[in-house]
Write an enzyme that holds these catalytic residues in place. Sequence first.
Site, PDB file in Angstrom:
ATOM      1  N   HIS A  54      -2.363  -4.754  21.061  1.00 41.96           N
ATOM      2  CA  HIS A  54      -1.028  -4.664  20.439  1.00 41.96           C
ATOM      3  C   HIS A  54      -0.942  -3.474  19.495  1.00 41.96           C
ATOM      4  O   HIS A  54      -1.619  -3.447  18.460  1.00 41.96           O
ATOM      5  CB  HIS A  54      -0.728  -5.958  19.675  1.00 41.96           C
ATOM      6  CG  HIS A  54       0.691  -6.079  19.216  1.00 41.96           C
ATOM      7  ND1 HIS A  54       1.738  -6.291  20.096  1.00 41.96           N
ATOM      8  CD2 HIS A  54       1.258  -6.018  17.987  1.00 41.96           C
ATOM      9  CE1 HIS A  54       2.873  -6.365  19.421  1.00 41.96           C
ATOM     10  NE2 HIS A  54       2.611  -6.198  18.134  1.00 41.96           N
ATOM     11  N   HIS A  56       1.984  -0.500  17.803  1.00 40.65           N
ATOM     12  CA  HIS A  56       3.228   0.263  17.699  1.00 40.65           C
ATOM     13  C   HIS A  56       2.786   1.626  17.186  1.00 40.65           C
ATOM     14  O   HIS A  56       2.644   1.829  15.972  1.00 40.65           O
ATOM     15  CB  HIS A  56       4.204  -0.381  16.716  1.00 40.65           C
ATOM     16  CG  HIS A  56       4.461  -1.838  16.973  1.00 40.65           C
ATOM     17  ND1 HIS A  56       5.192  -2.279  18.049  1.00 40.65           N
ATOM     18  CD2 HIS A  56       4.082  -2.956  16.304  1.00 40.65           C
ATOM     19  CE1 HIS A  56       5.259  -3.612  18.011  1.00 40.65           C
ATOM     20  NE2 HIS A  56       4.585  -4.040  16.976  1.00 40.65           N
ATOM     21  N   GLN A  59       4.152   3.683  14.170  1.00 44.39           N
ATOM     22  CA  GLN A  59       4.002   3.209  12.792  1.00 44.39           C
ATOM     23  C   GLN A  59       2.806   3.835  12.082  1.00 44.39           C
ATOM     24  O   GLN A  59       2.689   3.748  10.855  1.00 44.39           O
ATOM     25  CB  GLN A  59       3.941   1.676  12.760  1.00 44.39           C
ATOM     26  CG  GLN A  59       5.299   1.051  13.121  1.00 44.39           C
ATOM     27  CD  GLN A  59       5.277  -0.456  13.232  1.00 44.39           C
ATOM     28  OE1 GLN A  59       4.345  -1.122  12.808  1.00 44.39           O
ATOM     29  NE2 GLN A  59       6.335  -1.011  13.828  1.00 44.39           N
ATOM     30  N   TYR A 119       9.049  -0.013  21.637  1.00 42.37           N
ATOM     31  CA  TYR A 119      10.474  -0.331  21.457  1.00 42.37           C
ATOM     32  C   TYR A 119      11.304   0.783  20.842  1.00 42.37           C
ATOM     33  O   TYR A 119      12.507   0.636  20.665  1.00 42.37           O
ATOM     34  CB  TYR A 119      10.655  -1.626  20.681  1.00 42.37           C
ATOM     35  CG  TYR A 119      10.180  -1.644  19.244  1.00 42.37           C
ATOM     36  CD1 TYR A 119      11.043  -1.294  18.205  1.00 42.37           C
ATOM     37  CD2 TYR A 119       8.902  -2.064  18.919  1.00 42.37           C
ATOM     38  CE1 TYR A 119      10.626  -1.347  16.879  1.00 42.37           C
ATOM     39  CE2 TYR A 119       8.468  -2.119  17.610  1.00 42.37           C
ATOM     40  CZ  TYR A 119       9.341  -1.762  16.589  1.00 42.37           C
ATOM     41  OH  TYR A 119       8.919  -1.817  15.290  1.00 42.37           O
ATOM     42  N   HIS A 205      10.976  -8.832  22.667  1.00 41.58           N
ATOM     43  CA  HIS A 205      10.389  -8.534  21.351  1.00 41.58           C
ATOM     44  C   HIS A 205       9.955  -9.776  20.581  1.00 41.58           C
ATOM     45  O   HIS A 205       8.846  -9.847  20.054  1.00 41.58           O
ATOM     46  CB  HIS A 205      11.372  -7.723  20.502  1.00 41.58           C
ATOM     47  CG  HIS A 205      10.840  -7.362  19.143  1.00 41.58           C
ATOM     48  ND1 HIS A 205      10.933  -8.201  18.045  1.00 41.58           N
ATOM     49  CD2 HIS A 205      10.174  -6.270  18.704  1.00 41.58           C
ATOM     50  CE1 HIS A 205      10.361  -7.626  16.997  1.00 41.58           C
ATOM     51  NE2 HIS A 205       9.889  -6.456  17.377  1.00 41.58           N
ATOM     52  N   ARG A 208      13.605 -13.933  17.843  1.00 41.98           N
ATOM     53  CA  ARG A 208      14.716 -13.453  17.023  1.00 41.98           C
ATOM     54  C   ARG A 208      15.578 -12.453  17.774  1.00 41.98           C
ATOM     55  O   ARG A 208      16.770 -12.332  17.534  1.00 41.98           O
ATOM     56  CB  ARG A 208      14.177 -12.744  15.774  1.00 41.98           C
ATOM     57  CG  ARG A 208      13.527 -13.620  14.761  1.00 41.98           C
ATOM     58  CD  ARG A 208      13.015 -12.805  13.578  1.00 41.98           C
ATOM     59  NE  ARG A 208      11.622 -12.405  13.751  1.00 41.98           N
ATOM     60  CZ  ARG A 208      11.193 -11.169  13.720  1.00 41.98           C
ATOM     61  NH1 ARG A 208      12.025 -10.158  13.578  1.00 41.98           N
ATOM     62  NH2 ARG A 208       9.911 -10.913  13.857  1.00 41.98           N
ATOM     63  N   GLU A 233       5.067 -15.295  13.305  1.00 40.29           N
ATOM     64  CA  GLU A 233       4.271 -14.435  12.424  1.00 40.29           C
ATOM     65  C   GLU A 233       4.545 -14.749  10.957  1.00 40.29           C
ATOM     66  O   GLU A 233       3.641 -14.747  10.137  1.00 40.29           O
ATOM     67  CB  GLU A 233       4.609 -12.965  12.726  1.00 40.29           C
ATOM     68  CG  GLU A 233       3.863 -11.972  11.843  1.00 40.29           C
ATOM     69  CD  GLU A 233       4.263 -10.534  12.110  1.00 40.29           C
ATOM     70  OE1 GLU A 233       5.260 -10.316  12.824  1.00 40.29           O
ATOM     71  OE2 GLU A 233       3.562  -9.633  11.613  1.00 40.29           O
ATOM     72  N   HIS A 267       0.453 -12.653  17.328  1.00 43.21           N
ATOM     73  CA  HIS A 267       0.341 -13.291  16.003  1.00 43.21           C
ATOM     74  C   HIS A 267       0.147 -14.815  16.154  1.00 43.21           C
ATOM     75  O   HIS A 267      -0.933 -15.297  15.882  1.00 43.21           O
ATOM     76  CB  HIS A 267       1.537 -12.975  15.088  1.00 43.21           C
ATOM     77  CG  HIS A 267       1.816 -11.519  14.938  1.00 43.21           C
ATOM     78  ND1 HIS A 267       0.857 -10.644  14.481  1.00 43.21           N
ATOM     79  CD2 HIS A 267       2.907 -10.764  15.227  1.00 43.21           C
ATOM     80  CE1 HIS A 267       1.361  -9.413  14.475  1.00 43.21           C
ATOM     81  NE2 HIS A 267       2.602  -9.460  14.926  1.00 43.21           N
ATOM     82  N   ASP A 318      -1.752  -3.199  15.939  1.00 42.67           N
ATOM     83  CA  ASP A 318      -0.368  -3.442  15.536  1.00 42.67           C
ATOM     84  C   ASP A 318       0.274  -2.271  14.777  1.00 42.67           C
ATOM     85  O   ASP A 318       0.631  -1.274  15.381  1.00 42.67           O
ATOM     86  CB  ASP A 318      -0.323  -4.751  14.736  1.00 42.67           C
ATOM     87  CG  ASP A 318       1.089  -5.283  14.542  1.00 42.67           C
ATOM     88  OD1 ASP A 318       2.045  -4.570  14.893  1.00 42.67           O
ATOM     89  OD2 ASP A 318       1.254  -6.410  14.045  1.00 42.67           O
TER      90      ASP A 318
HETATM   91  C1  NGQ Z   1       7.490  -4.634  14.987  1.00 43.74           C
HETATM   92  N1  NGQ Z   1       6.066  -5.721  13.382  1.00 43.74           N
HETATM   93  O1  NGQ Z   1       8.059  -4.892  16.047  1.00 43.74           O
HETATM   94  O2  NGQ Z   1       7.031  -3.530  14.735  1.00 43.74           O
HETATM   95  C2  NGQ Z   1       7.364  -5.725  13.973  1.00 43.74           C
HETATM   96  C3  NGQ Z   1       8.428  -5.550  12.922  1.00 43.74           C
HETATM   97  C4  NGQ Z   1      10.113  -7.219  13.631  1.00 43.74           C
HETATM   98  C5  NGQ Z   1       5.459  -6.859  13.131  1.00 43.74           C
HETATM   99  N2  NGQ Z   1       6.064  -7.954  13.466  1.00 43.74           N
HETATM  100  C6  NGQ Z   1       9.778  -5.766  13.461  1.00 43.74           C
HETATM  101  N3  NGQ Z   1       4.279  -6.883  12.566  1.00 43.74           N
HETATM  102  O3  NGQ Z   1       9.246  -8.065  13.727  1.00 43.74           O
HETATM  103  O4  NGQ Z   1      11.296  -7.494  13.666  1.00 43.74           O
HETATM  104 ZN    ZN Z   2       4.025  -5.987  16.721  1.00 46.12          ZN
END
Ligand code: NGQ
Ligand code: ZN
Length: 449
Positions: A54, A56, A59, A119, A205, A208, A233, A267, A318
């Site tokens: 995992h 991103h 980041q 994303y 994603h 949510r 998470e 998570h 992550d």
């Molecule tokens: C992400 N990161 O997709 O990068 C998420 C933040 C979200 C983590 N969850 C964005 N650690 O969860 O809405």
């Molecule tokens: Zn993530």
Amino acid sequence: LTLHFRAALLPGGWARDVLVTIEAGRIVAVTPGLAPPPGAECHAIGIPGLPNLHSHAFQRAIAGRTERRGPGEDSFWSWRDAMYRAIGAMTPDETEAVAAMAYAEMLESGLTRVGEFHYLHHAPDGAPYAELAEMAFRIAAAAAETGIRLTLLPVFYAHAGFGGLPPAPGQRRFAGDLDGFARLLEGGARAVAPLEGAVLGVAPHSLRAVTPEELRAVAAMRPGHPVHIHAAEQTREVEDCLAWSGMRPVRWLLENAAPDARWCVVHATHMDPGETAALARSGAVAGLCPVTEANLGDGVFDAAGWGEAGGAWGIGTDSNVAIAGNGELRMLEYSQRLARRGRNLMAPAPGTSTGRALLDSALSGGARALGAPAPALAPGAPADLVALLPAPGLDEDEALDHWVFAAPDRGVDRVWCGGRAVVRDGRHVARDAIAARFGAVIERLRDAA
Ligand code: NGQ
Ligand code: ZN
């Protein structure tokens, strides 16, 4: 290419004086008990390359830039706002440069395949790029430049919260509908096609960000390939999910999405014992990201309980705030020690090594989550290998325990992907150029913010 290891971790366990022959990117022979022949490259400890399930990558650009206390309550949610702001203007060139840095660092720590949970699709104003999957091509370019194996997980993201809320302004670079996602996926397939061993999955994603109908549609788009989703998470997400559906997030997934062995639930921090048992039984892999979960204040995953329930797991870097395979494994075991006030909680039985148990699980669970062959020093396997620095005076499992708990840094000497040495003396072979480009991007982003 012929490599010689004083000790190597083979599918059946440790072997000594192991000769590994590599042809055309694959291991063709593994022979223990041989002295190094003339011309062989000699190393101390050989292990298979680790999957990073995992990431991103973009980041990495804010590493070290979100550790100043905010004005109000500082939490995962305020971090997320800061992250959205900091990367809001990142261009395709910049994203590629940042991803190349992250991937070089992953390789430097023995992570030879990355699951990119991708994303950041659209331009800063939310407009589609002329090539809709432009950013997927940039991720693929960074993987090609560094030599890391790629499992690309294009992300479907449509809503700001449970109940199909419209996306927030900070989410316009991610958001789209199912038709657009189908085209992103088709572009992703073109992007990864030239990469040897690449895999393409899908990633709704989170609960949510997608509706139940969208989740079902996305999960059906790549039959037989990985499906990754963030779940449970943060406790607020659990509360919101309960308010929306009367069920906790993992329970909702179990009842509505039929997760199985091609699923990776990223998570899964907050589960009750019933959820833990049922999710473990489903075959889904828990995608644990212990360093990011600590950094973001997510909570402690009950990894010891998950293991007792027979659950598979792998590790992910992550947010890429700190990139190291051994660092993730160490944080995972330490989180269990702090929570349970015990020691060696991830080792399955008396007398067994914690480092070895952590490595074995991360290899098998990580590969399954990424739709990749199980990493192995065995004939026919891809030549994705890691030579650890020697650990004088220690036996083989102790050397792994040293790597996880005691190494001063990433503890890696050399790394091969597809038989090509991509890390030598702990440094990626293109580190200087990649780091220079990365540094310029960080300065530009700071000026832009
Ligand atoms: C992400 N990161 O997709 O990068 C998420 C933040 C979200 C983590 N969850 C964005 N650690 O969860 O809405
Ligand atoms: Zn993530």
